[in-house]
Design a protein around this motif. Structure first.
Motif, PDB file in Angstrom:
ATOM      1  N   ASP A 258       0.832  -1.205   0.000  1.00 16.68           N
ATOM      2  CA  ASP A 258       0.000   0.000   0.000  1.00 16.68           C
ATOM      3  C   ASP A 258       0.867   1.254   0.000  1.00 16.68           C
ATOM      4  OD1 ASP A 258      -2.202  -1.622   0.006  1.00 16.68           O
ATOM      5  OD2 ASP A 258      -2.650  -1.381   2.134  1.00 16.68           O
ATOM      6  N   LEU A 259       1.964   1.206   0.758  1.00 17.40           N
ATOM      7  CA  LEU A 259       2.847   2.372   0.840  1.00 17.40           C
ATOM      8  C   LEU A 259       3.501   2.643  -0.518  1.00 17.40           C
ATOM      9  CD1 LEU A 259       3.906   4.513   2.806  1.00 17.40           C
ATOM     10  CD2 LEU A 259       5.830   3.010   3.320  1.00 17.40           C
TER      11      LEU A 259
ATOM     12  N   GLY B 202      -5.259   2.866   5.993  1.00 18.71           N
ATOM     13  CA  GLY B 202      -5.768   2.381   4.706  1.00 18.71           C
ATOM     14  C   GLY B 202      -5.624   0.870   4.573  1.00 18.71           C
ATOM     15  N   THR B 203      -4.482   0.345   4.980  1.00 16.50           N
ATOM     16  CA  THR B 203      -4.272  -1.105   4.922  1.00 16.50           C
ATOM     17  C   THR B 203      -5.347  -1.831   5.734  1.00 16.50           C
ATOM     18  OG1 THR B 203      -1.888  -0.809   4.672  1.00 16.50           O
ATOM     19  CG2 THR B 203      -2.622  -2.970   5.394  1.00 16.50           C
ATOM     20  N   ALA B 204      -5.635  -1.299   6.907  1.00 15.36           N
ATOM     21  CA  ALA B 204      -6.666  -1.911   7.756  1.00 15.36           C
ATOM     22  C   ALA B 204      -8.039  -1.823   7.099  1.00 15.36           C
ATOM     23  CB  ALA B 204      -6.687  -1.238   9.124  1.00 15.36           C
ATOM     24  N   ALA B 205      -8.292  -0.710   6.413  1.00 12.99           N
ATOM     25  CA  ALA B 205      -9.597  -0.525   5.772  1.00 12.99           C
ATOM     26  C   ALA B 205      -9.770  -1.456   4.584  1.00 12.99           C
ATOM     27  CB  ALA B 205      -9.760   0.931   5.337  1.00 12.99           C
ATOM     28  N   HIS B 206      -8.658  -1.888   3.998  1.00  9.27           N
ATOM     29  CA  HIS B 206      -8.714  -2.772   2.824  1.00  9.27           C
ATOM     30  C   HIS B 206      -8.879  -4.240   3.179  1.00  9.27           C
ATOM     31  CE1 HIS B 206      -6.207   0.389   0.515  1.00  9.27           C
ATOM     32  NE2 HIS B 206      -7.488   0.625   0.439  1.00  9.27           N
ATOM     33  N   LEU B 207      -8.759  -4.584   4.455  1.00  5.00           N
ATOM     34  CA  LEU B 207      -8.869  -5.991   4.842  1.00  5.00           C
ATOM     35  C   LEU B 207     -10.291  -6.492   4.597  1.00  5.00           C
ATOM     36  CD1 LEU B 207      -7.002  -5.763   8.274  1.00  5.00           C
ATOM     37  CD2 LEU B 207      -6.086  -6.720   6.156  1.00  5.00           C
ATOM     38  N   GLU B 208     -10.460  -7.786   4.674  1.00  5.20           N
ATOM     39  CA  GLU B 208     -11.802  -8.326   4.584  1.00  5.20           C
ATOM     40  C   GLU B 208     -12.656  -7.647   5.664  1.00  5.20           C
ATOM     41  OE1 GLU B 208      -9.086 -11.415   5.352  1.00  5.20           O
ATOM     42  OE2 GLU B 208      -8.608  -9.684   4.105  1.00  5.20           O
ATOM     43  N   GLU B 209     -13.932  -7.499   5.379  1.00  6.21           N
ATOM     44  CA  GLU B 209     -14.817  -6.698   6.227  1.00  6.21           C
ATOM     45  C   GLU B 209     -14.805  -7.107   7.705  1.00  6.21           C
ATOM     46  OE1 GLU B 209     -19.340  -5.629   5.802  1.00  6.21           O
ATOM     47  OE2 GLU B 209     -18.322  -5.483   3.872  1.00  6.21           O
ATOM     48  N   THR B 210     -14.838  -8.410   7.983  1.00  4.94           N
ATOM     49  CA  THR B 210     -14.887  -8.822   9.388  1.00  4.94           C
ATOM     50  C   THR B 210     -13.596  -8.440  10.094  1.00  4.94           C
ATOM     51  OG1 THR B 210     -14.098 -11.004   8.721  1.00  4.94           O
ATOM     52  CG2 THR B 210     -16.461 -10.777   9.127  1.00  4.94           C
TER      53      THR B 210
END
Ligand SMILES: NC(=O)c1ccc[n+]([C@@H]2O[C@H](COP(=O)([O-])OP(=O)(O)OC[C@H]3O[C@@H](n4cnc5c(N)ncnc54)[C@H](OP(=O)(O)O)[C@@H]3O)[C@@H](O)[C@H]2O)c1
Ligand SMILES: NC(=O)c1ccc[n+]([C@@H]2O[C@H](COP(=O)([O-])OP(=O)(O)OC[C@H]3O[C@@H](n4cnc5c(N)ncnc54)[C@H](OP(=O)(O)O)[C@@H]3O)[C@@H](O)[C@H]2O)c1
Lengths: 313, 313
Positions: A258-259, B202-210
């Motif tokens: 991502d970075l 952003g990386t966390a937001a891109h993870l699978e929803e759960t």
């Protein structure tokens, strides 16, 4: 008199987490007898002065003897050694638990030492500060924070229930999941954040000396936010990265990908991509605040805590 | 009556920084007349209600007319446009200044519009919060924070002195340096930290929803520290990265190199390298606290600011 939740509770390791649990147990009368053990005689002496335990000893085995619940609160890398000492002394029906930040490794390290007549029910309170040692603890540390309990397959439900009850009584909300899932979730919520915080502070420390002093001076521009978690205990964090390698490397890989994308957007002047990324991340903070896991006060509410010192240059 | 520091002060852009400077000027009686301009009529209306200016207008040119000092407090990308409008109205001896987070670009963008009879003296107060708009500002924002003044070569010393005096009077400590050096220092103290905070969120937001919902839940493990600066204004930050590209890419390169080294240490289980790195970074936080740029309270003193909501699960 009401029966306490745990007739005899032993806590091995009287640092930030162990001493906080001990204080909470003391304040809320959760234990009939509260025994605290720490390998360091100086820590034991300090615990005696602080007065939150009924008995203090350097001998973990002695603490475990006759206890209903034994909570190991030492750096993850030492948990196997403690289990080796403590395991043979566990009485029938006793529960061995811990508070380690990594769970898969802890189960592997501790399980072989738990006799068949006792239970291993690991747990991880997701709460802490950047300080360590017995003076850093406080009784409300776990209030409204989550504690993740990771019962091994086939764990006795009544043993799980007792550990859940202990953490609820200490103020925490409890969630159960597998050790493997815990380690993945914590890699992104805690381990990788610590790693990149340690890393950027390290990068700043490696700059030419004059630049480093300017970093300190002008740290209010954002940098100082990272220094908090980058001042956490080095032993604890070394152990976390050594014992949760797989999940950390996986999440770190995603972070770096991502970075790289953001870096490209900067290099090629793609303002729309940058704006779009920066606009999306706000919602996450909003949710964290709504769920009571963060303050909405600007700057973490730092100004209330600060004692401004005026210096002129 | 004592002569105010600035007979007529104009502030263009009434967001977090502009409105904070206006409030400080008002409280400390720094201006004979305080004029605030903002391109957004709704912001102007709000400034009128808040009552910290003598005159409020959507017309930056009108605000500049007859002013002794004009401080531009808009996103860096808009500073050239504002200078174009304001420049021709500057009276002889007037000073055009700004508060932008990037200085090299700002000088390039603004200088061509400043008439020979006026002065361009850029500045950057290294203070802020994650909020924006006129309601986010407060008079004490700059207290005990640094303000960096970057006088272009050949700048008139008396003009520099007036801008230094303005920021000192607003509560800041002042340092002067070249625009180029400023941009390098801020890349590491502010711009790269913001970028990596935006990135991990952003990386966390891109993870699978759960997984994302678990990140929110267990964010107290460290992640939430990053969400604060990752909720800053997207327009402001887009502009910063577009206009300080070189220095940001340079510092980001160092960050990535260092991160690769830590990653290798994790992969090969080099505990000594990890410990050594983690032990070194503490000193930096200690210095920041000693210099009064950070609170020593655990967790940024969050607990004092928090209103815990109890939820059971
Ligand atoms: N800090 C956090 O934010 C946090 C949050 C959640 C969970 N945890 C987990 O909680 C555990 C403890 O962390 P902490 O922050 O409380 O650490 P800490 O403040 O450094 O305390 C650890 C204590 O354990 C003692 N100890 C070490 N090895 C021992 C052994 N073999 N037998 C008995 N005592 C021993 C240490 O003594 P010495 O002084 O001799 O080393 C120290 O007093 C770690 O597993 C960590 O992953 C930490
Ligand atoms: N935030 C920080 O932490 C911080 C710290 C130090 C320095 N700075 C710098 O301070 C400057 C302002 O940031 P801020 O946080 O105060 O932003 P902000 O709260 O978003 O306020 C900016 C204001 O400027 C107005 N504006 C935009 N373009 C304009 C134009 N052409 N003419 C007149 N007004 C215009 C905006 O109106 P609209 O609502 O129409 O957009 C908004 O009201 C930026 O250059 C930033 O780099 C910020």
């Amino acid at each position: 008199m009401i029966q306490p939740l745990v007739p005899r509770l032993a806590i091995i390791g009287a640092g930030l987490i162990g001493s906080s649990l001990a204080r909470a147990a003391r304040e809320k009368h959760l234990a009939g007898t509260l025994v605290v053990a720490d390998a360091d005689p100086a820590v034991c002496e300090r615990v005696r002065q602080l007065g939150f335990a009924d008995m203090v000893t350097v001998d973990a085995a002695e603490a475990a003897e006759g206890s209903d619940i034994v909570v190991v609160a030492v750096p993850v890398g030492a948990s196997g050694k403690v289990a080796e000492v403590v395991g043979p002394r566990l009485k029938p029906g006793a529960i061995l638990s811990d508070v380690g930040s990594v769970k898969g490794f802890v189960v592997e390290a501790m399980a072989p030492h738990v006799p068949a007549h006792a239970h291993l029910i690991p747990a991880h309170p997701v709460a802490g500060t950047e300080f360590s040692g017995p003076d850093a603890g406080f009784a409300t540390l776990f209030e409204n924070r989550w504690c993740i309990v990771t019962p091994p397959e086939g764990a006795a439900p009544e043993a799980v229930a007792r550990i859940v009850a202990l953490w609820r009584a200490a103020g925490a909300n409890v969630e159960t999941m597998s050790a493997q899932h815990h380690d993945l979730v914590l890699a992104i919520t805690s381990h990788v954040p610590h790693l990149i915080a340690y890393n950027i502070v390290g990068t700043a420390a490696h700059l030419e000396e004059t630049l480093t002093s300017e970093v300190i001076k002008f740290s209010a521009g954002g940098f100082r936010d990272f220094t908090r978690i980058a001042s956490s205990d080095p032993t604890m964090w070394r152990d976390v990265f050594l014992t949760n390698r797989e999940a950390v490397l996986e999440m770190l890989g995603r972070f770096t990908e991502d970075l790289t994308a953001l870096q490209r957007a900067i290099r090629y002047g793609d303002g729309d991509a940058l704006f779009e990324h920066f606009a999306r991340t706000r919602a996450i903070r909003r949710s964290i605040i709504e769920q009571g896991q963060e303050t909405a006060a600007p700057d973490f509410g730092r100004r209330a805590a600060e004692k401004p010192k005026h210096e002129d240059s």
